[in-house]
Design an enzyme around this catalytic site. Structure first.
Site, PDB file in Angstrom:
ATOM      1  CB  ALA A  66      54.833   8.000 -24.850  1.00 31.20           C
ATOM      2  N   GLY A 116      55.940  13.206 -26.291  1.00 28.96           N
ATOM      3  CA  GLY A 116      57.300  12.886 -25.863  1.00 28.96           C
ATOM      4  C   GLY A 116      58.332  13.176 -26.921  1.00 28.96           C
ATOM      5  CD  GLU A 119      57.027  15.686 -22.607  1.00 23.51           C
ATOM      6  OE1 GLU A 119      56.812  16.131 -21.464  1.00 23.51           O
ATOM      7  OE2 GLU A 119      56.673  14.550 -22.974  1.00 23.51           O
ATOM      8  CD  GLU A 141      51.978  14.890 -24.113  1.00 25.34           C
ATOM      9  OE1 GLU A 141      53.179  14.609 -24.184  1.00 25.34           O
ATOM     10  OE2 GLU A 141      51.513  16.007 -24.442  1.00 25.34           O
TER      11      GLU A 141
END
Length: 725
Positions: A66, A116, A119, A141
Site C-alpha cells: 500500500a 498489500g 494480500e 506491515e
C-alpha cells in the site's frame, strides 16, 4: 482504467496487467483500490471471460504494498470511526469479491509482492511465482506499526496455520520463491518469464474457482483456539509476542486478536474483524509515528530530499577506501554491489588482502543463497583492488578514509590521498567522533572535505551520516548524497560538532546505563529496562558491542582536546579499570560486562566488586520511571543538538536516531516522542530528572520557549521540511 489493462485471449482467459503509470513500482494507491472492483466485476459478469490471470507490467516487481501516505490519509480523512472503517473495508471488500467471483483467478507473480501486494495474490485461487532469488513475498506491515489489513491475517493463517502465519506476520519476515512454495504460500515456482503461461495452464486444466476456506469441509491447519493442539499457539504465542514487543507495539497485540477471533468465524465476518482491529491500530500514536518516520520520511530522504538544489547530478564510478579493516572492507563490499570500481588501501598488502577477503566472504553468502551467479561473484570481487599503492587513487571521484580515530594518522592519509585527486573530487572521513572542521585543517581543499560516517556492520546498517565542516561546499554535499543513494543507503546531513549527531546522542544511552550502574542498580535490571524501552539491546550490552577500549580511547582524546572543560562521564573509572587493569575490552575479546565464552552469554561475576548492587528493586513504578529516564536522556541530547544547529530537520533527527543507534522505533524517533508527549509535559519530566540526577537532563532554552508557546517540532519546522522535499 489507468492502473490495469485487460486482454482476453482466444481461450477466454483475461490477462489483467497491473501497471501504475509514472511509477517504477506498483503500489496500492486510492486509484488502484477504486479500480480493483471494476475489473473484478467485469471478470464476474463478462460471459466471454472463463478465468483471469493477474500479473504486473513492471520489470521491478509485482506490488510493493500500500501507498501508506495515501492509504492512511484516506482512511482517517472522514474524521469518524465509521468513516475510517468504511475506507478500510474497501480493499477487503474488493478482494473478497475477487475470490468469490465464481471464475478461477490465478496470480502470475513476476517480482516482489509485499504487504498489500501479497494480500492481492492471496485472494486469487492459485499463485505462480518466478524462480528468481531476488523476489520476496511477505507481509512486513508490523515494521511500520501496522499489521496486514487486506485479508492477510485471515488468508495466510488459513493457508499455513496459526503458528507459521503469526511467526511471519509478527516479525514482518519474507520468503524467497521456493521457500514460499515449501511453506504453502504459493502453489508453483516456474522459470522466470513462464509465470503467465503456467497460470493460464492451471485455468485451462480445470482450475477450481473456490478458495479452500470457502469449502464446506475446510479445517484450520494446526487447529483453532479450541483444538488441543491449536490452543497452544495462542498460549505460547502470547508470551512470545510479549517477549518480542515488551508491550510497546499495539499492532502485535491487535494482530493476535484479529487472528484469534477471525479463525473462529466464516471469512466474511473474519475480514470485518480484521478491518476493525486494523483501523484501531492505525489510529494509535505508535502507528502514526512509525508510518511517518519509517515510511514517509525515510522514503523522502532515500530520494535525496535534503540534496542542495541546482547542483548537477553526479554518478561516482570509482571510489577509494583507505583502511581495510571491518569498516573499510564493509564499505568496499556495498560499493562493489552498486557497481563502483573500488580501490582498497591499507598499510601492508597483507592487511589490504584481509579486507578483500572479508568482501569475498560477504559475496559468498549471496552466492550460496542464489542471489548472484558465479560469474557475477567473480566480476564483483574483481572490481575491488586491494593495494598499498596511493597512485591507484588517481581517477577516483571520491575517497573515504576509514583509519583509526587518531588525528595525526588521519592528517597523513588526507595529504597523501589529496595529492592524487583531480579537482572537484571529494575526500570523506568516516570518523565517528572527531570534528570534521578540525580534520579538514590537514586538507588543501577544505571545500571538498566532508564527513561520511558509516555504521557497523556496513552491509546491514542502512544509515550514512553526512557531516559538514565549516568550509564544506554544496558540490561536495551533493556528490556525497549521490554516492550514498547509489549504494542504497539512507542519508542524513548534519553540521559539525564533537560526536556529530548519532555518536553524541547514542553515547548518552550507554552513559546513562553506566550512571545507573554507578548508582547501584543491578546490572541485569539495567539491561532488562533498556530492552523494555524498545532499544535493541541494554546499555551494558551495547557498551560491550561498541568496545570498552574504544570508549577509553575516545575519552582520552576528548580530554586532550577539551582540557579543563572536560568532564568524565558517569562510570568512566569502572570502564577504565576493566580495560587497563583487567583486559576486558567487550564482545570483541569475549570479556566485558558479560563473559562470551559460553552461550548464552553471562554477566561477569567480578562486576559485583567493581559496582556493588544497592538497588535491585524492580517494581512496575520503578521500571516505568527508569525506562522513561533512558529515553528522555537521549531526547534531551537531541534537543541540544537542535539548539546548537547540529541538526535541523525533524525527519533526519527521527530517521537517523532509529536507523543509527536503534532509538525505540515505536516512538517514531526522539523528536516525534517529544512532540507526542507535549513539550510542556516533556520539559516538566526532564526537570524532575535533572533535580534527581543532574544537569545532563537540563533541557535547552529552545524547548522551554517552544513549550511556553504550545509549539511542536514538526509544526514549527514544516516550512523547512516542505522546502527541502
Amino acid at each position: 482504467m489507468e492502473n490495469f489493462k485487460i486482454d482476453v485471449d482466444a481461450d477466454g482467459i483475461a490477462l489483467i496487467t497491473f501497471d501504475v503509470p509514472g511509477r517504477s513500482m506498483n503500489t496500492l494507491t486510492s486509484g488502484v483500490m477504486k479500480e480493483i472492483p471494476e475489473w473484478v466485476e467485469r471478470v464476474k459478469t463478462d460471459d466471454a471471460i472463463k478465468g483471469a490471470v493477474l500479473t504486473s507490467g513492471k520489470a521491478s516487481g509485482f506490488c510493493a504494498g500500500a501507498d501508506l501516505g495515501d492509504m492512511a490519509g484516506g482512511m482517517l480523512a472522514g474524521g469518524s470511526l465509521q468513516d475510517a472503517y468504511d475506507a478500510g473495508w474497501k480493499l477487503n471488500g474488493a478482494l473478497r469479491a475477487l475470490e468469490t467471483c465464481g471464475k478461477p483467478v490465478a496470480a502470475a507473480i513476476n517480482g516482489l509482492a509485499l504487504g498489500g501486494g501479497l494480500e492481492l495474490t492471496l485472494a486469487c485461487h492459485y499463485r505462480v511465482v518466478a524462480d528468481d532469488s531476488k523476489i520476496q513475498l511477505g507481509l512486513p506491515e508490523i515494521k511500520v506499526g501496522l499489521f496486514p489489513g487486506g485479508g492477510g491475517t485471515q488468508r495466510l493463517t488459513r493457508l499455513i496455520g496459526v503458528q507459521a502465519a503469526m511467526t511471519a506476520m509478527s516479525a514482518g519476515s519474507s520468503w524467497r520463491p521456493n521457500d514460499a512454495k515449501g511453506a504453502g504460500v504459493v502453489h508453483e515456482v516456474v522459470a522466470k518469464g513462464g509465470e503467465v503461461e503456467a497460470a493460464k495452464a492451471w485455468i485451462k486444466g480445470g482450475g477450481k474457482a473456490v478458495q479452500p476456506w470457502d469449502d464446506k469441509g475446510f479445517k484450520q491447519p494446526g487447529g483453532g483456539p479450541y483444538h488441543p493442539a491449536g490452543i497452544q499457539n495462542f498460549l505460547v504465542g502470547n508470551a512470545m509476542l510479549r517477549k518480542q514487543s515488551y508491550g510497546n507495539y499495539p499492532a502485535v497485540l491487535n494482530l493476535m486478536k484479529a487472528v484469534y477471533e477471525g479463525i473462529q468465524v466464516p471469512m466474511d465476518a473474519a475480514l470485518r474483524i480484521e478491518t476493525r482491529y486494523f483501523i484501531k491500530t492505525l489510529m494509535t500514536p505508535q502507528a502514526q509515528a512509525m508510518i511517518r518516520s519509517l515510511f514517509l520520511s525515510k522514503q523522502e530522504l532515500d530520494k535525496g530530499a535534503v540534496r542542495p538544489a541546482g547542483v548537477p547530478k553526479s554518478d561516482p564510478k570509482k571510489v577509494t577506501v583507505i583502511g581495510a579493516g571491518m569498516m573499510g572492507a564493509g564499505i568496499a563490499y556495498v560499493q562493489a554491489l552498486a557497481g563502483i570500481e573500488t580501490i582498497l588501501i591499507d598499510r601492508t598488502q597483507e592487511d589490504a588482502d584481509k579486507g578483500k577477503a572479508h568482501v569475498a566472504d560477504l559475496l559468498k553468502k549471496r552466492l550460496s543463497r542464489g542471489q548472484i551467479t558465479q560469474d557475477k561473484y567473480d566480476a564483483l570481487l574483481a572490481s575491488v583492488v586491494a593495494t598499498t599503492d596511493y597512485d591507484l587513487i588517481k581517477g577516483s571521484d571520491l575517497v573515504i578514509e576509514a583509519v583509526f580515530e587518531n588525528r595525526e594518522i588521519k592528517a597523513d592519509v588526507t595529504k597523501r590521498a589529496e595529492a592524487q585527486l583531480a579537482p572537484g573530487a571529494v575526500f570523506g572521513s568516516n570518523t565517528s567522533t572527531l570534528p570534521i572542521t578540525g580534520l579538514a585543517e590537514a586538507s588543501v581543499r577544505p571545500e571538498d572535505f566532508i564527513g561520511i560516517h558509516f555504521f557497523s556492520p556496513v552491509d546491514k546498517m542502512m544509515l550514512v551520516e553526512i557531516i559538514l565542516g565549516e568550509k564544506t561546499g554544496e558540490a561536495a554535499i551533493a556528490k556525497s548524497l549521490d554516492y550514498v543513494m547509489k549504494i542504497k543507503k539512507t542519508p542524513i546531513v548534519v553540521n559539525d560538532g564533537r560526536g556529530f549527531y548519532t555518536s553524541r546522542c547514542f553515547g548518552t544511552y550507554v552513559a546513562e546505563g553506566m550512571a545507573m550502574l554507578e548508582e547501584g542498580y543491578a546490572p541485569a535490571l539495567i539491561d532488562n529496562i533498556g530492552r523494555m524501552t524498545g532499544m535493541p539491546r541494554g546499555p551494558l550490552e551495547m557498551h560491550d558491542d561498541v568496545a570498552l577500549d574504544l570508549s577509553v580511547k575516545i575519552a582520552k582524546q576528548t580530554a586532550a582536546d577539551l582540557g579543563d572543560k572536560y568532564q568524565p562521564l558517569p562510570g568512566s573509572q569502572i570502564v577504565q579499570k576493566m580495560v587497563e587493569e583487567l583486559g576486558r575490552y567487550g564482545r570483541k575479546n569475549g570479556m566485558g560486562f558479560y563473559d562470551y565464552d559460553q552461550k548464552p552469554k553471562k554477566l561477569w561475576a567480578g562486576l559485583a566488586e567493581l559496582a556493588p548492587v544497592k538497588i535491585d528493586d524492580s517494581t512496575p513504578e520503578l521500571v516505568e520511571d527508569q525506562k522513561r529516564r533512558l529515553l528522555y536522556r537521549q531526547a534531551v541530547e537531541v534537543a541540544r543538538c537542535w539548539e546548537e544547529g547540529v541538526i535541523d530537520d525533524p525527519r533526519e533527527a527521527d530517521v537517523g536516531a532509529i536507523l543509527a543507534w536503534g532509538f525505540a522505533p515505536w516512538t517514531g524517533g526522539p523528536i516525534t516522542m517529544i512532540d507526542q508527549a507535549g513539550l510542556k509535559a516533556f520539559v516538566a519530566q526532564a526537570d524532575d530528572y535533572a533535580a534527581r540526577y543532574g544537569d545532563r537532563f537540563k533541557v535547552p532554552q529552545l524547548l522551554r520557549d517552544m513549550a511556553g508557546k504550545g509549539e511542536t517540532f514538526y509544526g514549527n519546522f514544516a516550512g523547512k521540511q516542505k522546502a527541502a522535499a
